[in-house]
Enzyme design. Sequence first.
Site, PDB file in Angstrom:
ATOM      1  N   ARG A 127       0.807  -1.223   0.000  1.00  0.00           N
ATOM      2  CA  ARG A 127       0.000   0.000   0.000  1.00  0.00           C
ATOM      3  C   ARG A 127       0.841   1.275   0.000  1.00  0.00           C
ATOM      4  O   ARG A 127       1.933   1.302   0.579  1.00  0.00           O
ATOM      5  CB  ARG A 127      -0.942   0.003   1.209  1.00  0.00           C
TER       6      ARG A 127
ATOM      7  N   HIS B 100      -0.887  -2.519  -4.571  1.00  0.00           N
ATOM      8  CA  HIS B 100      -0.340  -3.485  -5.530  1.00  0.00           C
ATOM      9  C   HIS B 100      -0.262  -2.967  -6.965  1.00  0.00           C
ATOM     10  O   HIS B 100      -0.578  -3.684  -7.921  1.00  0.00           O
ATOM     11  CB  HIS B 100      -1.151  -4.772  -5.485  1.00  0.00           C
TER      12      HIS B 100
ATOM     13  N   HIS C 130       2.708 -12.896  -5.098  1.00  0.00           N
ATOM     14  CA  HIS C 130       1.552 -12.988  -4.198  1.00  0.00           C
ATOM     15  C   HIS C 130       0.959 -14.399  -4.205  1.00  0.00           C
ATOM     16  O   HIS C 130      -0.260 -14.563  -4.262  1.00  0.00           O
ATOM     17  CB  HIS C 130       0.498 -11.965  -4.602  1.00  0.00           C
ATOM     18  N   SER C 131       1.805 -15.415  -4.099  1.00  0.00           N
ATOM     19  CA  SER C 131       1.300 -16.791  -4.001  1.00  0.00           C
ATOM     20  C   SER C 131       0.709 -17.048  -2.621  1.00  0.00           C
ATOM     21  O   SER C 131       1.191 -16.545  -1.607  1.00  0.00           O
ATOM     22  CB  SER C 131       2.417 -17.799  -4.261  1.00  0.00           C
TER      23      SER C 131
ATOM     24  N   ASP D 163      -1.843  -9.370   8.675  1.00  0.00           N
ATOM     25  CA  ASP D 163      -1.562  -8.725   7.390  1.00  0.00           C
ATOM     26  C   ASP D 163      -0.554  -7.631   7.681  1.00  0.00           C
ATOM     27  O   ASP D 163      -0.846  -6.441   7.594  1.00  0.00           O
ATOM     28  CB  ASP D 163      -2.847  -8.161   6.763  1.00  0.00           C
TER      29      ASP D 163
ATOM     30  N   GLU E 218       5.171 -12.377   1.400  1.00  0.00           N
ATOM     31  CA  GLU E 218       5.565 -11.499   0.299  1.00  0.00           C
ATOM     32  C   GLU E 218       6.816 -10.718   0.705  1.00  0.00           C
ATOM     33  O   GLU E 218       6.743  -9.820   1.535  1.00  0.00           O
ATOM     34  CB  GLU E 218       4.426 -10.539  -0.032  1.00  0.00           C
TER      35      GLU E 218
END
Length: 350
Positions: free
Chosen positions: A81, A106, A180-181, A252, A317
């Site tokens: 972000r 993103h 971003h898996s 997160d 990530e």
Amino acid sequence: MSITKKFFGKTDNGEEVNIFALTNNNGFSARIIDYGATIVSIFAPDKNGRVDDVVLGYDDLESYAKGPGYIGALIGRYGNRIKAGRFTLNGKEYILAKNDGNNHLHGGIVGFDKAVWKAETITKDGKEALQMSYTSKDGEEGYPGNLDVKVIYTVTDDNALSIEYIAFSDKDTIINLTNHSYFNLGGHKSGSILNNTLKLEADKFTVVDNEAIPTGELRNVEGTPLDFRKPTAIGDRIDQKDEQLLNVGGYDHNFVLNRTGKGLEKAAAVYDPKSERTMEVYTNKPGVQLYTANFLGKDLKGKDGAVYQNREALCLETQFFPDSINHENFPSPILKAGERYDYTTIYKFL
């Protein structure tokens, strides 16, 4: 290692998309499409040699184009972000799309995850590798500079997938590339990952507000639910009434890695007790975002007949910190004109 190529589909504007399978001699393989340079599958053996696909994904191109969550995608020009979709570089303010509430996420509305990349097989360090290339034009999604990007995927004999990110710009810009898996080490259809244990090589994390934007504070993990310095089940503390967890519905958060140099160092290790499969993450980036798929959705239709729910995967990530450009105390995401951006992340399966 071998690389094969098959047709995967066509975009709405008729661009052909292919899927590439990178396979070693142990049954380990990764499948990647040139739409979004996206990882579709990673097939990894467990302790008993059973091979499972350990990343979430879709069967068809339309789902990757329209589905939520950036599943498996290459994220850019800036992962994570940027507050209010604004930053100042060299005295000039740049305005970006607000595609996550009041903030930029993103790379914007049409980020790198929505591009069709040029794919080719190359030789790197004497081994076959898959190289994806894309040129992001000056002004694309509001970012300055023509940015030439190459991402090199290599499968190694020790069951690892290496991702090297390389970029050059003709103007000063900001950049933060990541993948971003969504990982589920029991297999992508095996349900909750809350019993998986996680170890992070991080003493601090970046504190976030209720929009998941860093406040600028780097807080010690000790005494918080974000302390993963020792292997800890992800579900042990995820529902604690802690402000940081409540702000984002679980985990997160960006973790500040305990780096000792500029080379590759271990960032994380995840262990699934049922399959006894372990994934280690190595990187030379300064941070890693732990995301526990808090908002993936309910009854999301995935590949092979899977139906995904929230918290049935996790993302790790590797990155510069979120909103780094707006915090002088964070590592700088600025790429100077003509300089080389070159970072690597390795996902190794044991």
